[in-house]
Scaffold this active site. Structure first.
Site, mmCIF file in Angstrom:
data_model
loop_
_atom_site.group_PDB
_atom_site.id
_atom_site.type_symbol
_atom_site.label_atom_id
_atom_site.label_comp_id
_atom_site.label_asym_id
_atom_site.label_seq_id
_atom_site.Cartn_x
_atom_site.Cartn_y
_atom_site.Cartn_z
ATOM 1 N N GLY A 1 0.826 -1.215 0.000
ATOM 2 C CA GLY A 1 0.000 0.000 0.000
ATOM 3 C C GLY A 1 0.852 1.253 0.000
ATOM 4 O O GLY A 1 0.608 2.193 0.748
ATOM 5 N N ALA B 1 -0.132 5.447 -1.761
ATOM 6 C CA ALA B 1 -0.836 6.584 -1.140
ATOM 7 C C ALA B 1 -0.590 6.574 0.364
ATOM 8 O O ALA B 1 -0.003 5.634 0.909
ATOM 9 C CB ALA B 1 -2.341 6.477 -1.406
ATOM 10 N N TYR C 1 -15.139 -3.187 9.554
ATOM 11 C CA TYR C 1 -13.781 -2.626 9.629
ATOM 12 C C TYR C 1 -13.161 -2.917 10.999
ATOM 13 O O TYR C 1 -12.007 -3.352 11.084
ATOM 14 C CB TYR C 1 -13.817 -1.114 9.362
ATOM 15 N N PRO D 1 -2.929 3.361 14.616
ATOM 16 C CA PRO D 1 -3.196 4.806 14.553
ATOM 17 C C PRO D 1 -4.672 5.135 14.745
ATOM 18 O O PRO D 1 -5.558 4.337 14.441
ATOM 19 C CB PRO D 1 -2.770 5.184 13.130
ATOM 20 N N PHE E 1 -7.820 7.681 3.095
ATOM 21 C CA PHE E 1 -8.626 6.673 3.798
ATOM 22 C C PHE E 1 -10.130 6.973 3.773
ATOM 23 O O PHE E 1 -10.939 6.102 3.421
ATOM 24 C CB PHE E 1 -8.114 6.592 5.241
HETATM 25 P P1 NDP Z 1 -4.898 5.311 1.857
HETATM 26 O O1 NDP Z 1 -6.232 5.047 1.243
HETATM 27 O O2 NDP Z 1 -4.309 6.661 1.727
HETATM 28 O O3 NDP Z 1 -3.852 4.222 1.309
HETATM 29 C C1 NDP Z 1 -4.189 2.874 1.285
HETATM 30 C C2 NDP Z 1 -3.140 2.077 0.538
HETATM 31 O O4 NDP Z 1 -3.508 0.683 0.576
HETATM 32 C C3 NDP Z 1 -3.021 2.480 -0.906
HETATM 33 O O5 NDP Z 1 -1.675 2.516 -1.271
HETATM 34 C C4 NDP Z 1 -3.728 1.364 -1.650
HETATM 35 O O6 NDP Z 1 -3.102 1.160 -2.913
HETATM 36 C C5 NDP Z 1 -3.440 0.163 -0.744
HETATM 37 N N1 NDP Z 1 -4.427 -0.893 -0.935
HETATM 38 C C6 NDP Z 1 -5.732 -0.871 -0.623
HETATM 39 N N2 NDP Z 1 -6.319 -2.013 -1.006
HETATM 40 C C7 NDP Z 1 -5.342 -2.784 -1.564
HETATM 41 C C8 NDP Z 1 -5.322 -4.055 -2.159
HETATM 42 N N3 NDP Z 1 -6.420 -4.817 -2.250
HETATM 43 N N4 NDP Z 1 -4.152 -4.540 -2.638
HETATM 44 C C9 NDP Z 1 -3.047 -3.783 -2.555
HETATM 45 N N5 NDP Z 1 -2.993 -2.569 -2.009
HETATM 46 C C10 NDP Z 1 -4.140 -2.068 -1.523
HETATM 47 O O7 NDP Z 1 -5.085 4.911 3.390
HETATM 48 P P2 NDP Z 1 -4.071 5.019 4.650
HETATM 49 O O8 NDP Z 1 -2.713 5.308 4.217
HETATM 50 O O9 NDP Z 1 -4.703 5.902 5.637
HETATM 51 O O10 NDP Z 1 -4.207 3.538 5.205
HETATM 52 C C11 NDP Z 1 -3.108 2.657 5.320
HETATM 53 C C12 NDP Z 1 -3.412 1.650 6.421
HETATM 54 O O11 NDP Z 1 -3.577 2.346 7.654
HETATM 55 C C13 NDP Z 1 -4.699 0.850 6.219
HETATM 56 O O12 NDP Z 1 -4.478 -0.472 6.643
HETATM 57 C C14 NDP Z 1 -5.698 1.545 7.138
HETATM 58 O O13 NDP Z 1 -6.710 0.676 7.571
HETATM 59 C C15 NDP Z 1 -4.772 1.940 8.275
HETATM 60 N N6 NDP Z 1 -5.239 3.026 9.135
HETATM 61 C C16 NDP Z 1 -5.584 4.247 8.619
HETATM 62 C C17 NDP Z 1 -6.007 5.258 9.467
HETATM 63 C C18 NDP Z 1 -6.452 6.587 8.969
HETATM 64 O O14 NDP Z 1 -7.190 7.269 9.689
HETATM 65 N N7 NDP Z 1 -6.032 7.025 7.794
HETATM 66 C C19 NDP Z 1 -6.029 5.063 10.921
HETATM 67 C C20 NDP Z 1 -5.663 3.747 11.335
HETATM 68 C C21 NDP Z 1 -5.258 2.786 10.483
HETATM 69 P P3 NDP Z 1 -3.858 0.853 -4.276
HETATM 70 O O15 NDP Z 1 -5.211 1.479 -4.221
HETATM 71 O O16 NDP Z 1 -2.956 1.422 -5.302
HETATM 72 O O17 NDP Z 1 -3.901 -0.643 -4.320
HETATM 73 C C1 8X3 Z 2 -8.946 4.344 10.883
HETATM 74 C C2 8X3 Z 2 -9.335 5.175 12.027
HETATM 75 O O1 8X3 Z 2 -11.199 5.690 13.661
HETATM 76 O O2 8X3 Z 2 -11.789 5.624 11.333
HETATM 77 O O3 8X3 Z 2 -8.555 3.078 11.238
HETATM 78 O O4 8X3 Z 2 -11.322 3.612 12.506
HETATM 79 S S1 8X3 Z 2 -10.995 4.997 12.393
#
Ligand code: NDP
Ligand code: 8X3
Length: 251
Positions: free
Chosen positions: A9, A12, A153, A183, A190
């Site tokens: 991932g 982004a 989720y 986090p 996200f």
């Molecule tokens: P983004 O949407 O900005 O990035 C998500 C990344 O995951 C992208 O690079 C996307 O790439 C990749 N991805 C999603 N689905 C797939 C798939 N099926 N196969 C391969 N790659 C995949 O989100 P975040 O950076 O915020 O999230 C990253 C992680 O952090 C996640 O696990 C999320 O649950 C977790 N998280 C996020 C929080 C938040 O508030 N933002 C808080 C807590 C945890 P592409 O689409 O190119 O495949």
């Molecule tokens: C992403 C944060 O609070 O939306 O994991 O679940 S929250």
């Protein structure tokens, strides 16, 4: 010797910021995701800016065959992976249990849970053989506490918490570190993904407080990965100052 990190991932959000942080510190990076164009652009940028090597790999973590095809036979110079960051993941929708969409549930479980299992299983032979490595799993505050309309989720992130504990126990004989970072609200793509492109709804999530940013999580990941051999941060819950847990945010 130059260290190697593999980040899922990385097209982004957290993953991209983690790649930028480690590349800036001279690490060679394997960056993965589904969006080939973004990975290619990031690879070019990091290689030019930091004179390191980048291997972009395009696959969907949900697709078991794709994962193993991409990772099982890495070129020799990419096999000594020091750190694996299982970061790829997503939320889809915020609906009460009875209204939740079954396809959304499938995608979240397949990506957030089975994705981590497949990628880790494919990468582990590069670590167990050397009795060395560090797996960093991206959990969430949603993996510590269940909130209203977070059903699928929250379940997927509770599974990440459980898998991290399971890995830590089972991989002890191989001296592999396992860190789970959990986090709270962070402004990345996200919420745009969660609300399926509804930019206003996504923006409103972060209205009225200062959230975490991708660079914050990159700095924390870098800190965890840089500790001496004898220290492993097992479990790290990190929120912005305005957030207490998955439920309480002061707006
Ligand atoms: P983004 O949407 O900005 O990035 C998500 C990344 O995951 C992208 O690079 C996307 O790439 C990749 N991805 C999603 N689905 C797939 C798939 N099926 N196969 C391969 N790659 C995949 O989100 P975040 O950076 O915020 O999230 C990253 C992680 O952090 C996640 O696990 C999320 O649950 C977790 N998280 C996020 C929080 C938040 O508030 N933002 C808080 C807590 C945890 P592409 O689409 O190119 O495949
Ligand atoms: C992403 C944060 O609070 O939306 O994991 O679940 S929250």
């Amino acid at each position: 010797m130059t260290k190697i990190i593999l980040i899922t991932g990385a097209s982004a959000g957290f993953g991209k910021a983690i790649a930028e942080k480690f590349a800036a510190a001279g690490w060679n990076c394997i960056i993965t995701g589904r969006r080939a164009d973004r990975l290619k652009a990031l690879a070019e940028e990091l290689q030019t800016q930091y004179a390191i090597k980048v291997l972009p790999l395009v696959f969907d973590v949900q697709a078991r065959k794709e994962v193993f095809a991409a990772l099982e036979n890495l070129p020799e110079q990419w096999r000594n992976i020091d750190v694996l960051v299982n970061n790829a993941g997503l939320a889809l929708g915020r609906d009460s249990f009875e209204n939740a969409n079954l396809d959304d549930w499938d995608t979240m479980i397949d990506t957030n849970v089975k994705g981590i299992m497949y990628v880790t299983k494919a990468v582990l032979p590069y670590m167990t053989g050397r009795k060395k490595g560090h797996i960093i799993n991206m959990g969430s505050v949603a993996g510590k506490l269940v909130y209203k309309e977070g059903n699928g989720y929250c379940a997927s992130k509770h599974a990440v918490d459980a898998l991290s504990k399971a890995m830590r126990i089972d991989l002890l004989p191989y001296r592999i570190k396992v860190t789970a970072i959990h986090p709270g609200a962070a402004e990345t793509e996200f919420s745009q993904v969660r609300f399926k492109g509804d930019a206003l709804k996504a923006k409103q999530v972060y209205d009225g407080f200062t959230p975490l940013y991708a660079g914050d999580i990159a700095n924390i990941t870098f800190y965890c990965a840089g500790l001496p051999e004898n220290i492993c941060i097992n479990d790290l819950v990190v929120t912005c100052t305005a957030q207490a847990d998955a439920i309480y945010i002061q707006k």
